[in-house]
Design a protein around this motif. Structure first.
Motif, PDB file in Angstrom:
ATOM      1  N   PHE B 256     -12.498 -38.025  -2.389  1.00 25.34           N
ATOM      2  CA  PHE B 256     -12.617 -38.575  -1.038  1.00 25.34           C
ATOM      3  C   PHE B 256     -13.998 -38.342  -0.467  1.00 25.34           C
ATOM      4  N   PHE B 257     -14.497 -37.132  -0.690  1.00 36.25           N
ATOM      5  CA  PHE B 257     -15.813 -36.834  -0.139  1.00 36.25           C
ATOM      6  C   PHE B 257     -16.853 -37.798  -0.711  1.00 36.25           C
ATOM      7  N   TRP B 258     -16.810 -38.023  -2.015  1.00 36.93           N
ATOM      8  CA  TRP B 258     -17.827 -38.880  -2.613  1.00 36.93           C
ATOM      9  C   TRP B 258     -17.554 -40.352  -2.386  1.00 36.93           C
ATOM     10  N   PHE B 259     -16.290 -40.683  -2.110  1.00 41.60           N
ATOM     11  CA  PHE B 259     -16.035 -42.079  -1.742  1.00 41.60           C
ATOM     12  C   PHE B 259     -16.816 -42.417  -0.479  1.00 41.60           C
ATOM     13  N   TYR B 260     -16.969 -41.426   0.427  1.00 44.54           N
ATOM     14  CA  TYR B 260     -17.870 -41.648   1.552  1.00 44.54           C
ATOM     15  C   TYR B 260     -19.310 -41.359   1.174  1.00 44.54           C
ATOM     16  N   SER B 261     -19.529 -40.205   0.561  1.00 43.51           N
ATOM     17  CA  SER B 261     -20.899 -39.712   0.513  1.00 43.51           C
ATOM     18  C   SER B 261     -21.757 -40.450  -0.489  1.00 43.51           C
ATOM     19  N   HIS B 262     -21.139 -41.105  -1.481  1.00 48.22           N
ATOM     20  CA  HIS B 262     -22.040 -41.941  -2.264  1.00 48.22           C
ATOM     21  C   HIS B 262     -22.490 -43.163  -1.479  1.00 48.22           C
ATOM     22  N   PRO B 263     -21.569 -43.925  -0.879  1.00 48.76           N
ATOM     23  CA  PRO B 263     -22.040 -44.971   0.036  1.00 48.76           C
ATOM     24  C   PRO B 263     -23.007 -44.417   1.084  1.00 48.76           C
ATOM     25  N   ALA B 264     -22.776 -43.172   1.511  1.00 47.74           N
ATOM     26  CA  ALA B 264     -23.655 -42.609   2.540  1.00 47.74           C
ATOM     27  C   ALA B 264     -25.096 -42.520   2.073  1.00 47.74           C
ATOM     28  N   VAL B 265     -25.310 -42.225   0.787  1.00 47.70           N
ATOM     29  CA  VAL B 265     -26.715 -42.179   0.375  1.00 47.70           C
ATOM     30  C   VAL B 265     -27.303 -43.591   0.386  1.00 47.70           C
ATOM     31  N   TYR B 266     -26.443 -44.606   0.294  1.00 47.37           N
ATOM     32  CA  TYR B 266     -26.970 -45.962   0.452  1.00 47.37           C
ATOM     33  C   TYR B 266     -27.148 -46.319   1.914  1.00 47.37           C
ATOM     34  N   ILE B 267     -26.375 -45.636   2.802  1.00 50.20           N
ATOM     35  CA  ILE B 267     -26.661 -45.778   4.235  1.00 50.20           C
ATOM     36  C   ILE B 267     -28.079 -45.284   4.489  1.00 50.20           C
ATOM     37  N   MET B 268     -28.522 -44.338   3.674  1.00 48.15           N
ATOM     38  CA  MET B 268     -29.874 -43.795   3.859  1.00 48.15           C
ATOM     39  C   MET B 268     -30.910 -44.677   3.179  1.00 48.15           C
ATOM     40  N   ILE B 269     -30.628 -45.152   1.971  1.00 47.73           N
ATOM     41  CA  ILE B 269     -31.703 -45.795   1.211  1.00 47.73           C
ATOM     42  C   ILE B 269     -31.814 -47.300   1.491  1.00 47.73           C
ATOM     43  N   VAL B 270     -30.697 -47.977   1.766  1.00 51.90           N
ATOM     44  CA  VAL B 270     -30.788 -49.433   1.950  1.00 51.90           C
ATOM     45  C   VAL B 270     -31.668 -49.815   3.146  1.00 51.90           C
ATOM     46  N   PRO B 271     -31.485 -49.173   4.325  1.00 45.87           N
ATOM     47  CA  PRO B 271     -32.406 -49.527   5.412  1.00 45.87           C
ATOM     48  C   PRO B 271     -33.839 -49.124   5.095  1.00 45.87           C
ATOM     49  N   ALA B 272     -34.009 -48.060   4.299  1.00 43.16           N
ATOM     50  CA  ALA B 272     -35.369 -47.671   3.905  1.00 43.16           C
ATOM     51  C   ALA B 272     -36.007 -48.792   3.103  1.00 43.16           C
ATOM     52  N   MET B 273     -35.219 -49.396   2.211  1.00 41.32           N
ATOM     53  CA  MET B 273     -35.737 -50.523   1.439  1.00 41.32           C
ATOM     54  C   MET B 273     -36.095 -51.683   2.367  1.00 41.32           C
ATOM     55  N   GLY B 274     -35.296 -51.854   3.421  1.00 41.43           N
ATOM     56  CA  GLY B 274     -35.602 -52.904   4.391  1.00 41.43           C
ATOM     57  C   GLY B 274     -36.947 -52.670   5.043  1.00 41.43           C
ATOM     58  N   ILE B 275     -37.218 -51.426   5.419  1.00 41.06           N
ATOM     59  CA  ILE B 275     -38.513 -51.104   6.032  1.00 41.06           C
ATOM     60  C   ILE B 275     -39.634 -51.414   5.056  1.00 41.06           C
ATOM     61  N   ILE B 276     -39.431 -51.021   3.790  1.00 36.93           N
ATOM     62  CA  ILE B 276     -40.497 -51.233   2.811  1.00 36.93           C
ATOM     63  C   ILE B 276     -40.785 -52.728   2.645  1.00 36.93           C
ATOM     64  N   SER B 277     -39.736 -53.549   2.675  1.00 34.15           N
ATOM     65  CA  SER B 277     -39.969 -54.997   2.589  1.00 34.15           C
ATOM     66  C   SER B 277     -40.880 -55.456   3.721  1.00 34.15           C
ATOM     67  N   GLU B 278     -40.645 -54.927   4.930  1.00 35.54           N
ATOM     68  CA  GLU B 278     -41.501 -55.310   6.054  1.00 35.54           C
ATOM     69  C   GLU B 278     -42.918 -54.797   5.853  1.00 35.54           C
ATOM     70  N   LEU B 279     -43.034 -53.504   5.515  1.00 39.29           N
ATOM     71  CA  LEU B 279     -44.364 -52.891   5.421  1.00 39.29           C
ATOM     72  C   LEU B 279     -45.202 -53.619   4.375  1.00 39.29           C
ATOM     73  N   ILE B 280     -44.598 -53.889   3.219  1.00 37.87           N
ATOM     74  CA  ILE B 280     -45.385 -54.471   2.135  1.00 37.87           C
ATOM     75  C   ILE B 280     -45.800 -55.896   2.465  1.00 37.87           C
ATOM     76  N   ALA B 281     -44.890 -56.671   3.043  1.00 34.81           N
ATOM     77  CA  ALA B 281     -45.262 -58.048   3.373  1.00 34.81           C
ATOM     78  C   ALA B 281     -46.339 -58.072   4.460  1.00 34.81           C
ATOM     79  N   VAL B 282     -46.108 -57.306   5.529  1.00 39.11           N
ATOM     80  CA  VAL B 282     -47.031 -57.385   6.668  1.00 39.11           C
ATOM     81  C   VAL B 282     -48.406 -56.833   6.288  1.00 39.11           C
ATOM     82  N   HIS B 283     -48.436 -55.687   5.620  1.00 38.30           N
ATOM     83  CA  HIS B 283     -49.732 -55.051   5.391  1.00 38.30           C
ATOM     84  C   HIS B 283     -50.445 -55.598   4.162  1.00 38.30           C
ATOM     85  N   SER B 284     -49.775 -56.444   3.377  1.00 40.63           N
ATOM     86  CA  SER B 284     -50.575 -57.160   2.376  1.00 40.63           C
ATOM     87  C   SER B 284     -50.740 -58.619   2.791  1.00 40.63           C
TER      88      SER B 284
END
Lengths: 202, 560
Positions: B256-284
């Protein structure tokens, strides 16, 4: 209290706002459903992991209290009155809607009371600490009862708003959300009761 | 002196808006009871950064203790409390809310072209819940703290004598609801508040990422809530379904813990990837490569996130069929992740790269995420995982993804939107120095831990064999370098608030809607409904020397 500034209202029309509100309610129902699906799964895993020889139900312990049958009927009746309230409100009969909603409110409390009765019956024979059979019964029914009580609190707010304000659209919206939540809790109760019932056999 | 050609309209930087969201209302209550998503975002940002400081101090204490085998300056029990606090604070109070709740709240409605999120009151309530969760954590500290590790594994968490377990579980439960409500708000906002012209495929990629994140928040977090509630009941009653004494199942807790906490690490990384998409497009300054692939890979990662939790439990006695399935599905996460990395690199290729602080953070992300992602493959491989499980290799992998990627992206995003949030420019030179320090410090700290782990140093241990000491010393020195980088960052960001140059509306040349409103944005976000164009079409933007910002030279309707 936070003051909302009408000039910062994100929605172009009240209808758009209501539609978004219903979306929010659906998401909330998904959240509630996830909670109960997870709980029932946990129950089933533990129940099936316990072999017959080790005994799920301690010797001589009672089956599920009979009060649960009565409470199930009460909850079903309350779902029916809730639906009547919504239908009346949609047909522009806010007065009748309020009457039916109060009936739901009363039936909801009756459900909670009968659940409490069932609890006390069970507790006399089998306190919480005695076995997982008892523990799961108390915890799962309490979890459901807490959601019912929370729903009743929200329902009270909605009914009072319908009574006091004459905003018909808001009344329909509020009662729609109440009905969505109430039917969800009803369906969850049936699933939960069935799960506990099947699990109570040795 | 040459005469400047007349321009069609006075750009916003000539007349900095005196009425913006920061100045519209005054006083403490106007902040704490605000319904303005921008102020809520700023409050979240400040709270999250403060928690980051607290979690960081615990990290430094843990690293310092590990300088020598045996006792360095604290006893073993205190050490257990410190690493637990580091983990719990960083996960639940920092990384989970850092991008969606902090930056997302500020950016999402403006980027979308909306006046606010769909449910502003619920949004404020989410923030108040966050505060309540943080208060519970502090209460837990007062009541004797907790030493369970951030994962609260049973049966230890239900039997430990540490006094603060219940308060922190209540705190995490509350924080979970804060996260759920933010997710609900974002889903409805993106569905219902897109202005005319903002089609799904004109949405900036950060919004796609936040949308995918919100789906995970809504679907996974309730399971954590009920799991922790069951742990709390079990701890109070001394009986429960995770207790094997009566036929309960402690491994069920892990599922149960990992049923949440694995998705939770994607709660952390997926928006980070979104930021990187913005940073890379805008600054290049280049159209993003493979827009749809990046967008859908976010959704794909969100879906995969629910199917891989068992890879945390390869050594828990799970059946070998389950292990094989979880291993195979975990490998497939590499596909959408690699799709993103390739697309970012292709965007950089032949781009006109501005090598500034946000771009440096984006490049750091690319390197660190690639290392973090590839080392994940060793852990998803069943036979190597048996060796690497519960060693520093896992710690290093986890930190490369969670800190080197998620947190670095958050800091990069903070620099990217800092001018928008505060109306001030920070010191670019110091920013680049700090980023370099963090990058070097990070790798010194955590690359060393890959070696420690593969040599067999178990994680969480207080004491260790003398042969590991050299690695531990290097790792600790790295953490000090990193701390220096972050302190420098804090210094120049605060300094910029006091004496930073006023930010133009569009300092980087971004084409998404938030760069069309003034810096800081007006109270109403947009005076009139914004014209929605392509989010990564930079052809109309030209650098303007006088205002030191970008201006639109051709009206957007030219290409309609």
């Amino acid at each position: 209290m936070p003051i909302s500034d009408p000039a910062r209202e994100p929605f172009a029309t009240p209808e758009a706002r209501s539609a978004a509100g219903l979306w929010g309610m659906w998401l909330f129902i998904i959240v509630i459903a996830m909670v109960f699906v997870a709980t029932m799964l946990a129950y089933l895993v533990v129940r099936m992991g316990t072999g017959d020889e080790s005994g799920w139900r301690p010797e001589g312990s009672p089956g599920l209290p009979r009060e649960l049958i009565l409470s199930t009927l009460l909850l079903a009746a309350s779902s029916w009155t809730m639906q009547r309230s919504l239908v009346a409100s949609r047909a522009n009969h806010d007065d009748r809607a309020v009457t039916s909603a109060w009936a739901t409110f009363a039936l909801g409390w009756a459900f909670v009371a009968v659940q409490g009765l069932g609890w006390s019956q069970m507790w006399r024979a089998l306190p919480l600490q005695d076995s997982l059979y008892a523990w799961t019964f108390y915890v799962l029914t309490a979890l459901h009862a807490l959601h019912v009580i929370g729903g009743l609190a929200a329902m009270y707010v909605v009914i009072m708003r319908v009574v006091r304000s004459h905003d018909h659209r808001e009344a329909v919206l509020g009662l729609t959300k109440c009905t969505m939540y109430w039917h969800t809790l009803g369906a969850i109760w049936i699933a939960l009761y069935a799960t506990l019932w099947v699990g109570s056999f040795d | 002196m040459t005469t400047l050609p007349a321009r069609p309209a006075a750009p916003t930087y000539d007349t900095p808006e005196s009425d913006n969201y920061l100045t519209h209302d005054k006083g403490f209550l106007s902040w704490i009871l605000t319904l303005d998503h921008k102020r809520i975002g700023v409050m979240y940002t400040a709270s999250v950064l403060l928690s980051f400081l607290v979690g960081g101090i615990f990290a430094l204490l843990v690293r310092t203790e590990l300088l020598t085998p045996g006792r360095t300056f604290i006893d073993a029990d205190t050490y257990n409390h410190f690493f637990t606090l580091h983990g719990a604070v960083m996960v639940f109070l920092v990384i989970i809310p850092s991008i969606p709740a902090a930056l997302g709240n500020f950016v999402l409605p403006v980027m979308l072209g909306a006046k606010d999120v769909a449910f502003p009151r619920l949004n404020l309530f989410s923030y108040h819940l966050w505060i309540a969760g943080a208060v519970c954590t502090v209460v837990s500290l007062v009541m004797g703290s907790f030493d369970t590790g951030w994962t609260f594994y049973t049966p230890y968490s239900t039997t430990t004598t540490a006094g603060g377990v219940i308060p922190v579980i209540v705190g995490v439960f509350i924080l979970g609801f804060s996260s759920i409500f933010t997710g609900m708000n974002f889903i409805v906002t993106i569905h219902k508040l897109r202005p005319p012209g903002m089609t799904w495929f004109r949405m900036p990629l950060f919004l796609w990422a936040l949308y995918s994140t919100a789906l995970i928040q809504v679907l996974a977090t309730p399971v954590l809530a009920i799991t922790l509630a069951l742990v709390a009941v079990e701890r109070i009653a001394n009986v429960g379904i995770f207790n094997p004494a009566m036929g309960g199942d402690p491994v069920l807790y892990q599922h149960f813990f990992w049923f949440y906490s694995h998705p939770a690490v994607y709660i952390m990384i997926v928006p980070a990837m979104g930021i990187i998409s913005e940073l890379i497009a805008v600054h290049s300054h280049r159209q993003i490569f493979g827009y749809r692939f990046i967008a859908f890979s976010s959704v794909a990662i969100a879906i995969f996130s629910f199917l891989v939790w068992g890879h945390h439990m390869f050594t828990s006695g799970q059946s070998s069929l389950m292990n094989t399935l979880f291993s195979a599905i975990s490998f497939s996460v590499a596909i959408p992740s690699a799709v993103k990395v390739f697309n970012w690199i292709c965007t950089l290729y032949k781009g006109s790269i501005s090598l500034n602080t946000p771009m440096l953070y984006a490049l750091a992300f690319l390197i660190l995420f690639t290392i973090g992602g590839l080392t994940g493959l060793h852990l998803a491989t069943l036979n190597t995982d048996v060796h690497l499980h519960d060693t520093y290799f896992v710690v290093a992998h986890f930190h490369y993804v969670m800190m080197g990627s998620a947190l670095i992206a958050m800091v990069g995003g903070l620099h990217h939107w800092w001018p928008k949030m505060t109306g001030r420019m920070y010191n670019e030179k110091l920013g680049m120095i700090a980023c370099t320090l963090v990058f070097i410090g990070f790798n010194v700290t955590f690359f060393t831990q890959f070696m420690l782990g593969s040599h067999g140093m178990p994680r969480r241990y207080y004491d260790y064999q003398p042969e590991f000491q050299v690695y531990h010393v290097i790792s600790t020195i790295g953490s000090y370098i990193m701390a220096g980088g972050f302190l420098l960052t804090a210094g120049y960001l605060v300094q910029s608030l006091v004496s930073g140059r006023r930010a133009p509306a569009n300092p980087w040349g971004g084409a998404t809607l938030e760069w069309e409103c003034a810096s800081p944005p007006p109270y109403y976000n947009f005076h009139e409904a914004p014209k929605v164009g392509e989010p990564y079409d930079f052809s109309n933007l030209k650098w303007d020397e006088r205002g030191e910002g970008y201006v639109t030279v051709k009206p957007a309707e030219a290409k309609a």
